[in-house]
Structures are given as structure tokens and as C-alpha cells.
Design an enzyme around this catalytic site. Sequence first.
Site, PDB file in Angstrom:
ATOM      1  N   GLU A 165       4.738  -8.639  10.754  1.00  0.00           N
ATOM      2  CA  GLU A 165       5.361  -9.599  11.064  1.00  0.00           C
ATOM      3  C   GLU A 165       6.315 -10.518  10.576  1.00  0.00           C
ATOM      4  OE1 GLU A 165       2.053  -9.498  14.823  1.00  0.00           O
ATOM      5  OE2 GLU A 165       1.824 -10.871  13.326  1.00  0.00           O
ATOM      6  N   LEU A 181       0.764  -0.994   0.676  1.00  0.00           N
ATOM      7  CA  LEU A 181       0.249  -0.294  -0.394  1.00  0.00           C
ATOM      8  C   LEU A 181       0.886   1.167   0.219  1.00  0.00           C
ATOM      9  CD1 LEU A 181      -2.523  -0.923   2.282  1.00  0.00           C
ATOM     10  CD2 LEU A 181      -2.614  -1.259   0.162  1.00  0.00           C
TER      11      LEU A 181
END
Lengths: 316, 737
Positions: free
Chosen positions: B697, B622
Amino acid sequence: MRPFTYERAASPAAAIAAVTATPGAKFIAGGTNLLDLMKFEIETPTHLVDVRSLPLATIEDTEEGGLRIGALVTNTDLASHPRVKRDYGVLSRAIVAGATGQLRNKASVGGNLLQRNRCPYFYNTAVPCNKREPGSGCSAIGGVSRSLAVIGTSELCIAQNPGDMAVALRVLDARIEAMNAAGKTRTIPIAEFFRLPDFTPAVEFALRPGELITAVTLPPPIGGSHHYHKVRDRASYAFAIVSVAAVLHEDGTGRVAFGGVAPRPWRVERAEAELPQGSEAVVAAAFDGAKPTQDNAFKIPLAERALALVIAEGRG
Amino acid sequence: MQFTTPAGRNPIDQLKVVGKPVTRVDGPLKVTGNARYAYERHEVVPNQAYGWILGATIAKGRIIQIDTAAAEAEPGVLKVLTTLDRDPVPPGFRATVHLFGGAEIQHYHQAIALVVAESFEQARAAAHLIAVEYETAHGRFDLAAEASGAKPIADRDSPDSPIVDRVGDFDAAFAEAPVTLDESYATPDQSHAMMEPHATIAAWADGTLTVWTSAQMIGWHREDLAHMLGLDKEDIRVESPFIGGGFGSKLLLRVDALLAALGSKATGRPVKVALQRPLIINNGTRRAGTMQRIRLGATRDGRLTAISHHSLNGNLPGGFAEAAVAPTRLLYGTPNRDLALKLAILDLPEGNDMRAPGEASGLMALEIAMDEMAEKLGLDPVEFRIRNDTQVDPAKPERPFSERHLIECLRTGAERFGWSRRNPSPGAVRDGKWLVGLGMAAAYRGNLVTPSKARIRLERDGRLTVETDMTDIGTGSYTILAQTAAEMMGCPLGSVKLALGDSAYPASSGSGGQWGANNSTAGLYAACVKLREAVAARLGFNAEDAAFADGMVTSGNRSVPLAEAAKDGPLTGEDGIEYGDLDKRYAQGTFAAHFVEVGVDSFTREVRVRRMLAVCDAGRVLNPITARSQVIGGMTMGVGAALMEGLAVDRRFGYFVNNDLGGYEVPVHADIPHQEVIFLDYPDDKSSPMKAKGIGELGLCGVGAAVANAVYNATGIRVRDYPVTVDKHLAEAPQRA
Ligand SMILES: Cc1cc2nc3c(=O)[nH]c(=O)nc-3n(C[C@H](O)[C@H](O)[C@H](O)COP(=O)(O)OP(=O)(O)OC[C@H]3O[C@@H](n4cnc5c(N)ncnc54)[C@H](O)[C@@H]3O)c2cc1C
Ligand code: SF4
């Protein structure tokens, strides 16, 4: 932190008088160690005498060609002083290996010498600690002791001296000048400044109550190549697991002291004499009689390797 | 909006704003100190008093009595609350400890009293005067010692996985395999070590409560508070617009918020409370240390035929298991497997989520095992992983991955990093005093989809206001949400105003499990679709064929400024994203390959990381700047896990002794070299209309093993017990290199 009163001293004599007159009073310089300890109520001074405006922040040449360093010179100023960098490189290197830029800007020479230990149990007021509460016991023995001392310890305390600067000062045979309430100044050789714990682990320094450190003096330069190697678990901003301060001469002789391994900067002159024989001989002699724990026995072979590294560096 | 079929082409695909390297929209607020964190919200309510929490100094037992008289007599003290004043509050969501109340002590530094005073210093000083009498009980603090009593346990976050997860016949395949590996690995307890402590200001008004706090999940905090205080959740407002890091520690309600609320109630004053760092470590949660055993069987040409991964950790009764076997379910294709978790009882602070729970610890072991096996096979570690790639869920071959480009990650990384120059013989490369080694690891982390709502308003002046309770824990949520709104509505980024982290706004996914970015932007996407419809209707367009671009709405040859639609009053679009079963039909994951070069001092065995590269396959990116920040932060945390991080438990007293940031070491700048991150750009149309997936993560997963493998390549010493510190290295290497 307990409530306390505060004053700014106008002269060394006034500072000493104020500390002597008030039970439980302490000097404060940079405050980087003392204030932390006060927050935990490990130190509980009733009155603080701020020495920062005393005229003890200069570095001067001595008549013999050495250096006299005022007790309030900051760690940063000392490490970056041209003569220190040129003639006492081991000192400069040791200082910049410690703490961080911000702390070194605040920390003073006197305060650095008197910084207290970093045993994890010393910081938890809920567990026994003979340094904090004489007679309560030592939690580190039988506990987590990886960072603690391997030699010079006693049955009552196995904490190490955590300082870097002091290890270099030990190699340089510095002397500490202290003034007492009578206005008398005495000098204490650094070899005698840090007390081993023996039966009184709470007594850490050879300073008497009310004595103010006014300066640290260095004898004339001894030449040689200057080294400080500090081994720690991360690259910066950590106390030494083991450190080595050394001044090495071309003929293979030199001086060496270890940090992070004992309640004082650990220099054994008899061991140092083995330098021409190499690191193993030096370490064998320096750590003769060591009493490591299971957690920290690695410090001895590590000290040997760190010294070997320094010797290799010295040979270029 | 229901998301039940793969996304087709949609306005996000224009990528005019989304996907662009936009710097943080909240950056100026942060660097000027105007982004106020919970404890500094002096302006929100006047007359704030200070609370100081007293923690228990035993790890297990009961409190006989608490004497607060001396503390109460101290100047400035308003109130002392003790745990004996009330019944235990019920445990919170996903938690097993009770945070306050009752005489029972479950772990060290459990909160047992709160002192409220006019000043912070007064509260702290008074707390030192509280005398507590305990009855100490025997506690269990040593994982190895409790191992024999450990019980098999299900994975809390994968309830469909069997407790003992067997596919094929592991024992037979392992027995037959020509090349096998059977090794054990250990990871230590870790602390999140986020910069901002847990902190809350609480204030009551007319029976309703407002907390200004530091929360990753607004909804979870609100519900837990309601539950613990016996309130209706509508009577609680939770605000957390800026968060100084969480890493999972702030997913769940902690005692700061509870005690601030109770302290405020008892004093009639707003009360602020933070957890001291020692309490963050001993009162908060930890990533539970694990003991893992991995067995691999392979054919001589390097095909895995059998894989077994067992992991043990300890937790309080009722606590969950660290799901270290999670990555092993999906990373490699193997016909025979045997995976299991075991849990022992430990009376330590609760083990709970920390960044990439399960995967981070599991990959620290699995990816060393893969390195060891590659060496046994005489295969390059990259090639070995490529040979064992799978495009389907190994346990359910009918379930493909939505997108999986691990092989490309591995190949791209190997080429960029100069992997071919690695000398496979360990200890063979020198650079002066340094032994130099290269290591790599593959990484997997699941992509989680979860509902998320948002509201977007077109104001009269043509600007947009986005409202959602989504949090920005330092990750960049503000920025990617602004990009999403700007893209959808055809507006410049600067015209989007964001209001986040407030329970007054629509409920979002929140931040955690690397699900925040994809789900929260997808929720906003849904709201934007609604607003586009409202705008089209107001302007007399057909919503389907209206284009929103450059501040104009256009259809056919008619073009109207967007602001026109709101000239008679703001228009609002409110909706959320809800998911069907695409994550059941397709395995949705994120993948990476990590490459690391280390130098190891040949004398002292100090390790210095020299170069790092991550190649990530994580759906649509994004924003490459915020995404990169997430990955390099993860890589940094991975270096910490590999080389220095570990909580040291005192097995007599039952507490972590290195409970401050001096003792619990995380990397400093000097530990971190140049880090490079490459994103493969494979939008995933099954993850959401945004086609994005998690990234936050993934950057951590596998890094620890890549570092450990590089250390091995440098030295020939294999340390299987993290962190890889000089002492462990020396124990294995008595001779100097
Ligand atoms: C986070 C952190 C990391 C650190 N890392 C390191 C490190 O890596 N290596 C290292 O060596 N050190 C390290 N330190 C310790 C640091 O060097 C000391 O805190 C500092 O040198 C103390 O100096 P100060 O002037 O601030 O002392 P203060 O805190 O002001 O005083 C310390 C003690 O000295 C006494 N005192 C001060 N001046 C005098 C004087 N002139 N005469 C008599 N008594 C006096 C005070 O009464 C007090 O008891 C670290 C400290 C911190 C907080
Ligand atoms: S080693 Fe010394 S400082 Fe540490 S607990 Fe024992 S007595 Fe206290």
C-alpha cells in the site's frame, strides 16, 4: 439478453430481404456495439442477420480519384490502407484514436457509423431515457452530464455522438451508400446522415428500416495537412470529451469538425470560413447557440484550445 | 511462536533465497491459463447451475412486492429467490449493510433477487422479467449537503486515538505562527476496479458447504458465511487459491458468496454467481470520498508548529469514517495538533476499505498542503519535509519509531530524480507545446502485525509442502512463502510445493492492509522452526546448532541429507506467529518519497506523466521483483487517483452512473511512463523474525499529491479537488499559457 434467431446472409439482397421480412430483425457486423446493448436489453432484436460474409470488405479507387470503402472493411484495415494514410490522413488518425486494437480489428465501417451513444443513463434501463423509451423523459438533464453534448441538443435529449471516425468523414464530405429492399442504392451525404434529436431522439440516423449500408465514398483528396486531436481523461481507450478533425491549407483556410460535443459530428461551414481569423473566431461561430449544462460548459473553451493546438501543429 | 522481543540473527538473515529477485513461482500457471479463478472452476464439482443477481433500482425505501412469475416460467429457470423470502441476514464483519433479506432497501443495487438457471444467459434474461414494486423514501446522496449534520467519530482502526485528537494548543500556535496555510481539499468516491469480479461457486453436501470464491481473507469469509447462514464454521470450507486482484474489495464477504450458497441450497445444485461490474460498483464497497481541511502553522525557517487536519466523509448509518487523518498522526513532528474525523449519513453503497484506507486519501490532501506551505516559506519541498521529520511518535515522544529513514528516502530520491534541476517558479519550463513540472510527496503507511499460522511437511522424497490459508491476490505470496521455506530448510526453491487459500489449512493473516507478506512469512518461519526441531530430533542433532543448507543438515562434522529425516514417514512442523507489544512500544511504519515529472499540454491542459520514482523504506525486501511490482502497481493507481478516477453520483437516483470500466476510468498503459523504484534496505527487527514490513500500500500513498504538485509546478494552477481533470484546470486557467 433476449433469445433471438440468427442467420448468415449470402448476398446483400438476401440480407436486406431477411431483415425486412422479420419484425425486430437487425444486421450484425462486428457486433462490438450491438452485442453489448443486447446484454443490457437496450437493443432487443428477435433475429440477427450476420452480414460479415458479404463481399463488402474492399477499398477501391473511384473514377473521380476518390475512394470507395466497403461497409465491412474493418477499422484497422481502413486506418492502415496506404491511400487513406497518404491522402486522407485525418481519417486514419481519427480511427486509431478510437477504442483499442482488438476492437478496431472487429469493428466495421458500417457498424462504426451506427454505433449508439454513450450517455450513462442510456445504459441503465431502470431510469427514464427518451432514446431508449420515447416519452419516458431524459435523465441526463439535471443529472451527470459532463460527457454529453453542448450543441444541437433538444429538450428531450442531450446525448453526444461518441464516434471518432465519423468526425473525420464529416470533414472529408464522405457519402454513405445504402441499399434498400427493392435493390436500389441511394447515397446520403454525411452531413445529413446523423439526425439531431429534436422531438424524436430515438431516431438517430437517416437510414430507413431495412436499408443496408454497402459503402462509404470519399471525394478526391483535398490536400492540406491532416489533424485529429482527441481530448479525453486518459491517454487511450476512452471516448472523446472533445475532438477536432481538421484539414488545413497553407493559406490559412481549411475544414474543421468537432467530436464529442453534439449529437452529430459538428461541422459548421460558416464557422470554418473563419479559420484564417484563428480558433476563437471559428469556435465562436461554430458554437453559436450552444446550450451546455453546468457540467459540460468547459467543452466550448476546450474545443477552442484543441483547435488552437491543431492550427499551431498545422503551422509546424 | 511468541514474538515479544526484537529478532536476533536467524536463518533468514543468510539471504540465500529470501531477498533474491525470484520470478513468480505461480507465473507459468498464470500465463498458461491454468491458474483457475473462482468463476472458472468448472472441474471442482459437476452440474453447476448459474445464478444472476438482480439489484434494487431505488437507493432508499422498501419493496412492496416482487413478481417472479414471468421469470419462473422462463426456460431453464430452476429457482428465483427474493429478498422478501427471508429475514435480513446480519451485517458481516466490519460492515454495516445487510447483504440480503427483508423489504428494506439501504442502497442502490442492493441484491433483491437471485435467478438460478441452467445457463448464464437464461438466468440473466429471466432476471429482466422480474417486476418489483417499491415505496421510495428520501435518500441522502450529496456529501456537501449533508456536511452540516455530520458528527465526530472515532477511527475504527485506531481505537486508542481520541475522537478529537489534540496535542498542545493548536489554536494558540496557529494564531501565533508567522506563516500559515488554511486550505480545503476533496477526494472523490473510488472503486477498487480489480480485474476479477467477486465470484463464487457454492455446493452443499450433507449439511456442509463448500465455496470456491475470490477472498482476500479466508477466515473472515468463513466466519461471516457461518454467521449469516446460521452454520457452524467447521461446516464451511472456503477455497480461494487464485485471486484476480482485490484492493480491499474482497476483504469482506460479499453477496455473491451468500447468494451462491442460498441458491445452491434452494436448488440442490452447485451454483455459481458473479457480481456484474455495475453491481461491483453500486452493490460492493467504495473508498468514500472526503472533504478535508488542513491548517498548517510554521516558523519562518520552516518548522511546523501547528497542524490541523479535519476530514469529512459520508457513509450508511453505522458505517465507518475514512481515516484520512491517520498519516498526519505520525508523518511530521509538530508540538501542536488538532485532528478529527466527521461522518455524515449518506445512503450510498457502503464506504469501506480500499488499498491504504485512510492514508491514501489523507496524503492526497496533506501532501499538497505541504507543497503549498513550502512555497509560502520559500523553501524547497524536499527540504521542508526533512526539517519536519520526527524519529518519535509526536503524541508520545517516549515511543520511538522502530526504523524510520524518510530523510534518506527524500535525499536519495531527490538526487536520483535530478530534483535540483526543478525550477521552483511554476509555469516556467517548456518543452515544445508542453509545460513541464516536477512534484514530490512524502508517504507513510502503518505496518500492521497480526497472527498468522502455517504448516510445513517434509515429504519422504525430501520435498516440502507448505499449507496455510494465506491468499495470493496477485501480490506474490506463493513466491515469498516458497522462498521462506527454502531458506529455512536449506532446500532449493523448486522443492517447495505450496497449498494456499483453503480454510482446511492453518489460519493465516490473509491479504490486506499491506500486512500479508510480513505476517504470513513470519507464520511460516515459526512452522519451519518447528520442523527443524523435528528433523533435528529425528536425525539425532541438537536443533540449536544444526545448520540447514544445500539439502543437508549439518552439525559439527556430521552431515545428513534432509530427506533422511522423512524416510520413515513425513515430518510436520505447524505453528504460528503471535505478537507481543513491540508495535505499542515502537511506532512501526513504512515510508517513501515519490517524485513525478509531468507534461501539461499548454493548449488543452491534458496531463501526461513523464517519469516517476519511488524510494521506499519498508524493512527487509523479501523479493525485489514482487516488491517492485507492488510499488509500481501502487504508483499506477496513484496516477489514476490524481488524474482520472472518480465515481460520479446521481444525486436524484442515488447511484454511481459511471458503473463500468468504460465510465470509471483507470490508467491504461499509455498513461504510465517509466517507473523507477528504489528500496532502502533496513531490516526491521521489531516487526517480525522476517524483519520485513508492508509494501503493497505504501506504493500508492502520496503518489496522487506528487502528481498534483507536479501539475502545479508545470502550470501554476492549483487544483485541490481530485481528480485533476482538464475541466477543473480550465476553470482555474481561463487564459492559455
Ligand atoms: C470498449 C469500447 C470502446 C470503444 N471506444 C470507441 C472510441 O473511442 N471511439 C469510437 O469511435 N468508437 C469506440 N467504440 C465503438 C466502436 O467503434 C463500435 O463498437 C464499432 O465501430 C461498431 O462496429 P461493429 O461492426 O462492431 O458494429 P455492430 O455492433 O455489429 O453494429 C452496430 C450497429 O450497426 C448496424 N449495422 C452494422 N453494419 C451495418 C450495415 N452494413 N448496414 C446497416 N446497419 C449495420 C447493426 O445492426 C447495429 O445496430 C468503442 C467500443 C467499445 C466496446
Ligand atoms: S441524454 Fe438522451 S440518451 Fe441520455 S438520458 Fe437523455 S434521452 Fe437518454
